[in-house]
Design a protein around this motif. Structure first.
Motif, short mmCIF file in Angstrom:
data_model
loop_
_atom_site.label_atom_id
_atom_site.label_comp_id
_atom_site.label_asym_id
_atom_site.label_seq_id
_atom_site.Cartn_x
_atom_site.Cartn_y
_atom_site.Cartn_z
N MET A 91 0.73 -1.19 -0.01
CA MET A 91 0.02 0.06 -0.19
C MET A 91 0.90 1.22 0.13
O MET A 91 0.63 2.49 -0.42
CB MET A 91 -0.98 0.02 1.25
N ILE A 92 2.23 1.08 0.33
CA ILE A 92 3.01 2.43 0.36
C ILE A 92 3.84 2.34 -0.63
O ILE A 92 4.32 3.48 -1.35
CB ILE A 92 4.15 2.17 1.46
N ALA A 93 3.98 1.43 -1.53
CA ALA A 93 4.94 1.32 -2.66
C ALA A 93 4.28 1.97 -3.85
O ALA A 93 2.96 2.07 -3.87
CB ALA A 93 5.21 -0.34 -3.20
N PRO A 94 5.20 2.53 -4.75
CA PRO A 94 4.66 3.24 -5.88
C PRO A 94 3.97 2.15 -6.99
O PRO A 94 4.16 1.09 -6.75
CB PRO A 94 5.76 3.77 -6.38
N PRO A 95 2.61 2.72 -7.65
CA PRO A 95 2.46 4.22 -8.05
C PRO A 95 1.37 4.69 -7.25
O PRO A 95 1.23 5.99 -7.26
CB PRO A 95 2.10 4.06 -9.33
N THR A 96 0.78 3.90 -6.29
CA THR A 96 -0.45 4.47 -5.62
C THR A 96 -0.20 4.43 -4.30
O THR A 96 -0.30 3.33 -3.51
CB THR A 96 -1.73 4.05 -5.90
N ASN A 97 0.02 5.46 -3.60
CA ASN A 97 0.20 5.60 -2.03
C ASN A 97 -0.69 6.57 -1.50
O ASN A 97 -0.45 7.75 -1.60
CB ASN A 97 1.66 6.09 -1.66
N LEU A 98 -1.86 6.01 -0.91
CA LEU A 98 -3.15 6.93 -0.42
C LEU A 98 -2.67 7.68 0.88
O LEU A 98 -2.70 8.83 0.86
CB LEU A 98 -4.23 5.95 0.05
#
Length: 424
Positions: free
Chosen positions: A153-160
């Motif tokens: 959830m922290i890795a790119p491309p989407t990290n909210l």
């Protein structure tokens, strides 16, 4: 006692009562706490601010919804099974590399949706039986899934969480890719080797091969991989070619549409409905977080927290950040990112903001391992068939501590790292 402090305590009290006493969803509890804060501060029920806050993260919500649709498409079409089989067959003689590639598969849903739950329940549910067939015990498999979900959830491309923190002080979500990759992938590879290498190096490949689902790869050939390849190509073009500006939601929808014709057939409408339903809790939390932050700003509570963070000595800030963000994240890692991440980022403005925001998002993500909610840990235990989540938490304590230390180191040396990992 100032009215801002009284308001903050009232908001926290209503939030905790809603979550733990009334067993309400986190999103509803956040809405009620926002309303309570406005009432205590003498602002009545400010509908305009509540609606404005609710739409603060509408772009992020669109990314989550479309990414989950894409994830469901590649799962239903057989692409995920095909990729898993290729990795195991090609790299079974290199167990360390094979485990690292399996970890990337587990992380992938989280990487595109920004949800640890998506990683654990989709790719995790596919890879868990494979890991256990390789000889990895049930507990270690659950730990791999839990930590893979959190780091995914922290890795790119989407990290909210990084998006939430950046939105708090108007930092665009640009230039985060390399810092986030360096924050997550080294830890992910280390953890999967810690938990699985000594078991997988003794693996009987013939036994594992007989249980793999090779049918999608044999039936559809190369075309089953086209949606994944197309999505990756469009993401790269989106970053490197200014004229190619589709946006993440449209990229996911295009790739998902193509995926409907490259593998198994399925009911598209039912699939889309199930996909959106599965991430509704996450989208609801983001709406609640937006309202919560809007009311904190309106009533002066946010300024109070920022002032408190700025007044701490530097060592005190690191300690407070390392303890408070994971603990607050037990209710919502997004809430931790917004309520605490933004003030801590403001307290470190002398350092490169992008690196600090990325590191804070990593520390906030540990909320998904903290009881009582512990989304990543509880779902990982359920996927492998464990009755209790407690052993997973105990086993992951050292990795969680390593995550905090890694994040703090990035903040401490943010200015020194910036010339090498920032290109914007």
């Amino acid at each position: 006692m100032s009215i801002e402090l009284i308001t903050f305590l009232a908001m926290v009290a209503v939030f905790l009562l809603g979550c733990f006493l009334c067993k309400l969803p986190v999103s509803i509890s956040m809405v009620l706490s926002a309303v309570a804060g406005a009432l205590v501060a003498g602002r009545g029920i400010p509908l305009r601010h509540l609606v404005e806050g609710m739409f603060s993260y509408v772009d992020t919500i669109m990314v989550i919804a479309t990414a989950m649709i894409f994830m469901k498409v590649i799962q239903e079409s057989g692409a995920l099974d095909a990729v898993s089989c290729v990795i195991i067959e090609k790299f079974h003689k290199l167990p360390a590399l094979m485990l690292c590639l399996i970890m990337i598969i587990i992380m992938f849903p989280g990487m595109i949706t920004g949800s640890s739950t998506a990683s654990v329940l989709s790719a995790g549910s596919i890879m868990a039986p494979v890991l256990m067939m390789m000889g990895v015990p049930m507990l270690e498999t659950a730990c791999i899934l839990a930590m893979g979900g959190i780091l995914g959830m922290i890795a790119p491309p989407t990290n909210l969480p990084a998006m939430v923190i950046g939105a708090g002080i108007d930092i665009p979500y640009s230039g985060f890719e390399l810092p986030l990759a360096l924050l997550t992938f080294p830890l992910a590879f280390l953890f999967v080797l810690m938990f699985g290498y000594k078991y997988v190096k003794k693996m009987d490949f013939a036994v594992v091969q007989s249980k793999l689902n090779n049918e999608p790869r044999k039936k559809f050939g190369f075309r089953v991989y086209i949606p994944l390849i197309l999505a990756i190509v469009m993401m790269v073009l989106n970053k490197l070619v200014p004229a190619f500006s589709l946006g993440m939601p449209l990229i996911f929808l295009i790739a998902a549409a193509v995926g409907c014709f490259t593998g198994y057939k399925f009911n598209v409408l039912n699939m889309a409905k199930e996909s959106v339903n599965s991430v509704l809790p996450v989208m609801g939390i983001l709406m609640g977080v937006g309202m919560f932050i809007q009311i904190m700003t309106l009533t002066g509570v946010r300024g109070l927290i920022v002032t408190a963070c700025l007044s701490l000595p530097e060592i005190g800030r690191y300690i407070a950040m390392s303890v408070s963000m994971p603990l607050f994240g037990a209710v919502s890692s997004f809430g931790s990112a917004s309520v605490l991440g933004v003030p801590f980022l403001l307290s470190f403005l002398a350092k490169k903001e992008i690196i600090v925001a990325a590191a804070l998002s990593l520390i906030a993500s540990l909320g998904d391992m903290m009881p009582p909610t512990a989304l990543a840990g509880i779902f990982a235990a359920q996927v492998v068939g464990m009755e209790k989540y407690t052993p997973v938490l105990k086993k992951c304590l050292i990795p969680c501590l390593m995550v905090i230390i890694w994040g703090v180191l990035f903040i401490v040396f943010a200015n020194e790292l910036a010339p090498f990992i920032l290109f914007t």
